[in-house]
Design a protein around this motif. Structure first.
Motif, PDB file in Angstrom:
ATOM      1  N   GLU A   1       0.839  -1.195   0.000  1.00 25.38           N
ATOM      2  CA  GLU A   1       0.000   0.000   0.000  1.00 25.38           C
ATOM      3  C   GLU A   1       0.871   1.241   0.000  1.00 25.38           C
ATOM      4  OE1 GLU A   1      -2.374  -0.054   3.491  1.00 25.38           O
ATOM      5  OE2 GLU A   1      -0.718   0.456   4.815  1.00 25.38           O
ATOM      6  N   LYS A   2       0.234   2.369  -0.334  1.00 23.76           N
ATOM      7  CA  LYS A   2       0.898   3.673  -0.345  1.00 23.76           C
ATOM      8  C   LYS A   2       2.223   3.658  -1.087  1.00 23.76           C
ATOM      9  CE  LYS A   2      -1.692   5.260   3.514  1.00 23.76           C
ATOM     10  NZ  LYS A   2      -1.829   5.607   4.892  1.00 23.76           N
ATOM     11  N   SER A   3       2.194   3.070  -2.274  1.00 22.28           N
ATOM     12  CA  SER A   3       3.364   3.128  -3.127  1.00 22.28           C
ATOM     13  C   SER A   3       2.914   2.859  -4.555  1.00 22.28           C
ATOM     14  CB  SER A   3       4.423   2.111  -2.687  1.00 22.28           C
ATOM     15  OG  SER A   3       4.038   0.828  -3.108  1.00 22.28           O
ATOM     16  N   VAL A   4       3.846   3.049  -5.481  1.00 21.83           N
ATOM     17  CA  VAL A   4       3.507   2.866  -6.889  1.00 21.83           C
ATOM     18  C   VAL A   4       4.189   1.601  -7.399  1.00 21.83           C
ATOM     19  CG1 VAL A   4       3.622   3.870  -9.189  1.00 21.83           C
ATOM     20  CG2 VAL A   4       3.356   5.363  -7.196  1.00 21.83           C
ATOM     21  N   SER A   5       3.386   0.698  -7.947  1.00 19.13           N
ATOM     22  CA  SER A   5       3.947  -0.494  -8.573  1.00 19.13           C
ATOM     23  C   SER A   5       3.764  -0.363 -10.085  1.00 19.13           C
ATOM     24  CB  SER A   5       3.225  -1.749  -8.099  1.00 19.13           C
ATOM     25  OG  SER A   5       3.281  -1.828  -6.680  1.00 19.13           O
ATOM     26  N   ALA A   6       4.842  -0.540 -10.826  1.00 21.05           N
ATOM     27  CA  ALA A   6       4.750  -0.441 -12.281  1.00 21.05           C
ATOM     28  C   ALA A   6       4.748  -1.824 -12.893  1.00 21.05           C
ATOM     29  CB  ALA A   6       5.921   0.377 -12.826  1.00 21.05           C
TER      30      ALA A   6
ATOM     31  N   GLU B   1      -1.562   2.640 -18.791  1.00 16.45           N
ATOM     32  CA  GLU B   1      -0.849   3.562 -19.687  1.00 16.45           C
ATOM     33  C   GLU B   1      -1.491   4.948 -19.703  1.00 16.45           C
ATOM     34  OE1 GLU B   1       0.079   2.002 -23.584  1.00 16.45           O
ATOM     35  OE2 GLU B   1      -0.443   0.010 -22.878  1.00 16.45           O
ATOM     36  N   PRO B   2      -1.551   5.604 -18.556  1.00 18.63           N
ATOM     37  CA  PRO B   2      -2.328   6.846 -18.468  1.00 18.63           C
ATOM     38  C   PRO B   2      -1.751   7.990 -19.294  1.00 18.63           C
ATOM     39  CG  PRO B   2      -1.037   6.537 -16.487  1.00 18.63           C
ATOM     40  CD  PRO B   2      -0.891   5.278 -17.293  1.00 18.63           C
TER      41      PRO B   2
ATOM     42  N   ILE C   1       0.448   0.868 -11.979  1.00 17.54           N
ATOM     43  CA  ILE C   1       0.453   1.532 -13.271  1.00 17.54           C
ATOM     44  C   ILE C   1       1.084   0.635 -14.331  1.00 17.54           C
ATOM     45  CG2 ILE C   1       2.587   2.755 -12.604  1.00 17.54           C
ATOM     46  CD1 ILE C   1       1.761   5.007 -14.474  1.00 17.54           C
ATOM     47  N   VAL C   2       0.373   0.506 -15.443  1.00 19.94           N
ATOM     48  CA  VAL C   2       0.929  -0.173 -16.603  1.00 19.94           C
ATOM     49  C   VAL C   2       1.544   0.891 -17.487  1.00 19.94           C
ATOM     50  CG1 VAL C   2       0.290  -1.285 -18.782  1.00 19.94           C
ATOM     51  CG2 VAL C   2      -0.640  -2.151 -16.631  1.00 19.94           C
ATOM     52  N   THR C   3       2.758   0.696 -17.921  1.00 25.50           N
ATOM     53  CA  THR C   3       3.358   1.714 -18.781  1.00 25.50           C
ATOM     54  C   THR C   3       4.266   1.079 -19.826  1.00 25.50           C
ATOM     55  OG1 THR C   3       4.759   3.676 -18.863  1.00 25.50           O
ATOM     56  CG2 THR C   3       5.200   2.116 -17.092  1.00 25.50           C
ATOM     57  N   HIS C   4       4.306   1.735 -20.984  1.00 25.33           N
ATOM     58  CA  HIS C   4       5.215   1.309 -22.043  1.00 25.33           C
ATOM     59  C   HIS C   4       6.537   2.051 -21.951  1.00 25.33           C
ATOM     60  CE1 HIS C   4       3.602  -1.672 -24.678  1.00 25.33           C
ATOM     61  NE2 HIS C   4       2.417  -1.120 -24.614  1.00 25.33           N
TER      62      HIS C   4
ATOM     63  N   GLN D   1       9.367   6.186 -17.533  1.00 30.29           N
ATOM     64  CA  GLN D   1       8.281   6.528 -16.625  1.00 30.29           C
ATOM     65  C   GLN D   1       8.231   5.569 -15.443  1.00 30.29           C
ATOM     66  OE1 GLN D   1       4.013   6.129 -17.935  1.00 30.29           O
ATOM     67  NE2 GLN D   1       4.036   8.289 -17.372  1.00 30.29           N
ATOM     68  N   ALA D   2       8.362   4.276 -15.723  1.00 35.17           N
ATOM     69  CA  ALA D   2       8.370   3.292 -14.643  1.00 35.17           C
ATOM     70  C   ALA D   2       9.483   3.618 -13.657  1.00 35.17           C
ATOM     71  CB  ALA D   2       8.548   1.888 -15.213  1.00 35.17           C
ATOM     72  N   ALA D   3      10.646   3.961 -14.182  1.00 31.41           N
ATOM     73  CA  ALA D   3      11.788   4.269 -13.317  1.00 31.41           C
ATOM     74  C   ALA D   3      11.528   5.529 -12.506  1.00 31.41           C
ATOM     75  CB  ALA D   3      13.052   4.434 -14.166  1.00 31.41           C
ATOM     76  N   ARG D   4      10.842   6.515 -13.125  1.00 30.13           N
ATOM     77  CA  ARG D   4      10.610   7.782 -12.429  1.00 30.13           C
ATOM     78  C   ARG D   4       9.563   7.659 -11.335  1.00 30.13           C
ATOM     79  NH1 ARG D   4      11.057  10.314 -17.712  1.00 30.13           N
ATOM     80  NH2 ARG D   4       8.820  10.038 -17.961  1.00 30.13           N
ATOM     81  N   VAL D   5       8.453   6.960 -11.605  1.00 35.26           N
ATOM     82  CA  VAL D   5       7.328   7.054 -10.673  1.00 35.26           C
ATOM     83  C   VAL D   5       7.178   5.876  -9.718  1.00 35.26           C
ATOM     84  CG1 VAL D   5       5.999   8.499 -12.260  1.00 35.26           C
ATOM     85  CG2 VAL D   5       5.620   6.010 -12.216  1.00 35.26           C
ATOM     86  N   SER D   6       7.788   4.736 -10.024  1.00 34.70           N
ATOM     87  CA  SER D   6       7.415   3.565  -9.230  1.00 34.70           C
ATOM     88  C   SER D   6       8.453   3.192  -8.190  1.00 34.70           C
ATOM     89  CB  SER D   6       7.172   2.370 -10.155  1.00 34.70           C
ATOM     90  OG  SER D   6       8.389   1.898 -10.676  1.00 34.70           O
ATOM     91  N   GLN D   7       7.988   2.472  -7.167  1.00 34.09           N
ATOM     92  CA  GLN D   7       8.894   1.951  -6.142  1.00 34.09           C
ATOM     93  C   GLN D   7       9.221   0.490  -6.421  1.00 34.09           C
ATOM     94  OE1 GLN D   7       6.210   4.230  -4.961  1.00 34.09           O
ATOM     95  NE2 GLN D   7       7.967   5.505  -5.487  1.00 34.09           N
ATOM     96  N   GLN D   8       8.256  -0.216  -7.053  1.00 31.24           N
ATOM     97  CA  GLN D   8       8.580  -1.574  -7.454  1.00 31.24           C
ATOM     98  C   GLN D   8       8.076  -1.812  -8.870  1.00 31.24           C
ATOM     99  OE1 GLN D   8       7.360  -1.409  -4.043  1.00 31.24           O
ATOM    100  NE2 GLN D   8       5.488  -0.603  -4.978  1.00 31.24           N
ATOM    101  N   THR D   9       8.757  -2.695  -9.548  1.00 31.18           N
ATOM    102  CA  THR D   9       8.451  -2.932 -10.955  1.00 31.18           C
ATOM    103  C   THR D   9       8.302  -4.423 -11.198  1.00 31.18           C
ATOM    104  OG1 THR D   9       9.638  -0.954 -11.685  1.00 31.18           O
ATOM    105  CG2 THR D   9       9.324  -2.688 -13.319  1.00 31.18           C
ATOM    106  N   ALA D  10       7.260  -4.731 -11.994  1.00 29.19           N
ATOM    107  CA  ALA D  10       7.065  -6.120 -12.411  1.00 29.19           C
ATOM    108  C   ALA D  10       7.259  -6.178 -13.911  1.00 29.19           C
ATOM    109  CB  ALA D  10       5.664  -6.593 -12.035  1.00 29.19           C
ATOM    110  N   PHE D  11       8.067  -7.143 -14.377  1.00 27.85           N
ATOM    111  CA  PHE D  11       8.272  -7.296 -15.809  1.00 27.85           C
ATOM    112  C   PHE D  11       7.528  -8.522 -16.298  1.00 27.85           C
ATOM    113  CE2 PHE D  11      10.895  -9.314 -19.202  1.00 27.85           C
ATOM    114  CZ  PHE D  11      10.518  -8.446 -20.224  1.00 27.85           C
ATOM    115  N   PHE D  12       6.646  -8.309 -17.267  1.00 31.18           N
ATOM    116  CA  PHE D  12       5.860  -9.400 -17.848  1.00 31.18           C
ATOM    117  C   PHE D  12       6.386  -9.706 -19.245  1.00 31.18           C
ATOM    118  CE2 PHE D  12       1.987  -9.941 -15.185  1.00 31.18           C
ATOM    119  CZ  PHE D  12       2.189  -8.906 -14.290  1.00 31.18           C
ATOM    120  N   HIS D  13       6.331 -10.996 -19.599  1.00 31.04           N
ATOM    121  CA  HIS D  13       6.700 -11.375 -20.957  1.00 31.04           C
ATOM    122  C   HIS D  13       5.904 -12.610 -21.360  1.00 31.04           C
ATOM    123  CE1 HIS D  13       8.929 -11.634 -24.580  1.00 31.04           C
ATOM    124  NE2 HIS D  13       9.602 -12.727 -24.257  1.00 31.04           N
TER     125      HIS D  13
END
Lengths: 274, 321
Positions: free
Chosen positions: A51-56, A196-197, A224-227, A231-243
């Motif tokens: 909670e209270k964080s940004v996940s990309a 992708e806002p 947040i989903v982003t291409h 942006q992911a690096a700027r706004v998020s605290q954790q990142t998930a990579f899907f493939h």
């Protein structure tokens, strides 16, 4: 297979899962798979978002990141033939449980889409839409207050306070996107999903939205989903990579971008495919 | 700018013959619409001029229609036309919208295509078939079951003056109400199919926005989808209205063909189109009767045009608001 710490997966075939240390878990996904008819779009995704964080959520087109996002507020229910298996829990409650009304769930999980989608109503009525729908305002003054606060939080108040009765469609693209963010936060959700806002916005409007996301994370769990990897690096605290419908890697953003553990992540963020 | 061969790129390309003849043929296609429209209007007016000259404004306003004394007032036929068309719309509008909502939002995917085709088939039934069905099936049913019941149900309605008694009338079967019902069935597929297409054209993004706010299907439909496509939905209704105003063959069967002012919603009456169809075989060239019929055609044209123009005007104001 990820070398990251795995926590008690309910099934042995879970491809990747991780816990992020900061904060307590808001959204927990376990072995989530999504099918469109016969075609499987998402395979056994397990991850915990604090909670209270940004996940990309990042990854090439068609990797399943939007599909995963849409299963968090059960928007996939509106697609005929779509089926979700596995468990998604918000604050420990399984949202796919039969007793959960998706309509009420969506009131607690706001969503912002790829393109701004204000309703064909006035600016005021756009923000008031959910408040009226769910009967959250006790009086007209109360409603006015909620609308104003939401617009202030969305960073739009100063630009529209003199023309609240103008159509929401009359705003610029970036303003419209902030308007629908105001609309989403007016009903005080706990989680905000963003698909992708900024994909339809110019760099200046994008910067404003990113600034806003940064402020909103003090109150909301944002996914947040982003291409844009920047942006992911700027706004998020954790990142998930899907493939290809699988979760490849999930971890603190800094680690994912500077020291990815999977070669596919490495290839993607360095631009070798995607 | 020059090419490698040294030729200037600008001004060397000759206009192609195919291109210019295509242009001309498109202009012709566009002009045909205007020419046909104008010449029909003109010929109707010229043909009917004798009627307008003889009866003056009374041709439109007079309620007396008497071929024996050669007095022709078109008001009964105009009234019959407007009452049947608007009653038909009142009946077909909600049902048509209901069908459209059902097909786009509720209906299982596997049933959507067959049901959609069934509705379009309804539009393909020739109007004479509707007329026979109306006369042989619907009219007796109306006389035996519907009309007595409605007469009793609305007995409390005070009459308008002493000339119009709403639902109180002898149960003849044929008349305004039966004609309206047949018309309603005939325009239903137009309203349903057009509004279905309109609803399908609503951006998914807009619906998703409402769903994501925690709106139910009903709330999404009434609060977001309908306001977004209101103008086009009106368009669907006016398409049906335009057709109802001019429908002839089915109406001749069921309206009763009495050219006098109706004294109830069940009264045998006449529409402009039915009067023309009924009297045309007996109207001799050069007679006042023929002029009257052509004049009626002109009036029908003007009424239909007026209704559609009004609809457009309403829509334009809607868009500006």
């Amino acid at each position: 297979m990820s070398r990251m710490e795995t926590i008690a997966p309910p099934r042995p075939q879970v491809s990747a899962s991780a816990r992020v240390e900061s904060g307590s878990v808001k959204v927990r996904a376990r072995a989530v798979s999504v099918f469109y008819g016969e075609k499987q779009a998402l395979f056994d995704v397990s991850l915990d978002m604090p909670e209270k964080s940004v996940s990309a959520l990042i990854g090439p087109s068609g990797c399943g990141k939007s599909t995963f996002l849409r299963s968090i507020n059960r928007m996939n229910d509106t697609i005929p033939g779509c089926r979700v298996t596995g468990e998604i829990a918000i604050d420990g409650d399984n949202i796919n449980d039969k007793s959960v009304d998706p309509v009420l769930l969506r009131a607690q999980v706001g969503m912002v889409f790829q393109k701004p989608n204000p309703f064909p109503k006035s600016i005021f009525d756009n923000v008031a839409y959910g408040v009226r729908l769910h009967g959250l305002a006790e009086s007209k003054r109360d409603l006015d207050q909620i609308v104003e606060t939401s617009l202030i939080k969305a960073g739009l108040w100063d630009e529209v306070k003199d023309r609240l009765s103008a159509s929401g469609m009359s705003l610029s693209g970036g303003q419209q996107q902030r308007l629908v963010i105001a609309r989403a936060i007016a009903i005080n959700p706990e989680i905000i999903l963003m698909d992708e806002p900024c994909s339809a916005l110019d760099p200046i409007a994008t910067a404003k939205i990113e600034e806003l996301i940064d402020e909103l994370k003090t109150n909301f769990c944002i996914i947040i989903v982003t291409h844009s990897m920047a942006q992911a690096a700027r706004v998020s605290q954790q990142t998930a990579f899907f493939h290809l419908g699988k979760l490849i890697e999930f971890g603190p953003t800094e680690q994912v971008f500077t020291n990815p553990r999977d070669t596919r992540t490495q290839d993607y963020i360095t631009g070798r495919f995607g | 700018m020059t090419t490698a061969a040294g030729k200037s790129l600008i001004g060397t390309r000759k206009p192609h013959l195919a291109d210019s003849s295509f242009r001309v043929s498109l202009y012709v296609a566009g002009a045909v619409v205007v020419v046909v429209l104008a010449s029909i209007l003109l010929i109707m007016f010229m043909g009917g001029r004798q009627a307008f000259e003889t009866f003056g404004l009374g041709f439109v306003w007079s309620t007396e229609w008497n071929p024996v004394t050669s007095v022709y007032g078109a008001l009964p036929a105009i009234t019959g036309t407007l009452i049947t068309a608007f009653t038909a719309i009142l009946i077909a509008w909600p049902i048509g919208f209901g069908i459209a909502f059902f097909l786009t939002e509720i209906c299982p995917l596997s049933l959507r295509a067959p049901l959609g085709i069934a509705i379009e088939l309804l539009a393909a039934i020739p109007s004479i078939v509707y007329g026979m069905w109306g006369f042989f099936v619907l009219a007796p049913f109306m006389a035996d079951n519907v009309q007595p019941w409605l007469t009793e149900l609305f007995a409390w309605l005070p009459p308008v003056g002493d000339s119009f008694f709403w639902f109180s009338a002898p149960p003849l079967g044929v008349g305004l109400m039966t004609a309206s019902l047949v018309l309603a069935v005939m325009i239903l597929p137009f309203i349903a199919a057009t509004s279905r297409d309109v609803m399908l054209s609503t951006p998914q993004l807009l619906k998703d926005g409402a769903y994501a706010m925690g709106a139910t299907r009903w709330e999404t439909l009434t609060g977001v989808v309908i306001p977004a496509v209101r103008g086009s939905l009106f368009g669907a209704v006016f398409l049906g209205l335009g057709r109802a105003l001019g429908e002839t063959m089915a109406i001749v069967f069921v309206i009763g063909n009495a050219t006098r002012m109706p004294d109830s919603l069940f009264a045998p009456s006449a529409s402009i189109a039915s009067v023309v169809a009924n009297n045309f075989p007996e109207a001799e060239p050069g007679s006042i009767q023929l002029a009257v019929l052509l004049g009626l055609g002109f009036i029908l044209f003007v009424v239909s045009f007026g209704v559609l123009a009004l609809a457009r005007l309403l829509l334009r104001q809607e868009r500006m608001a």
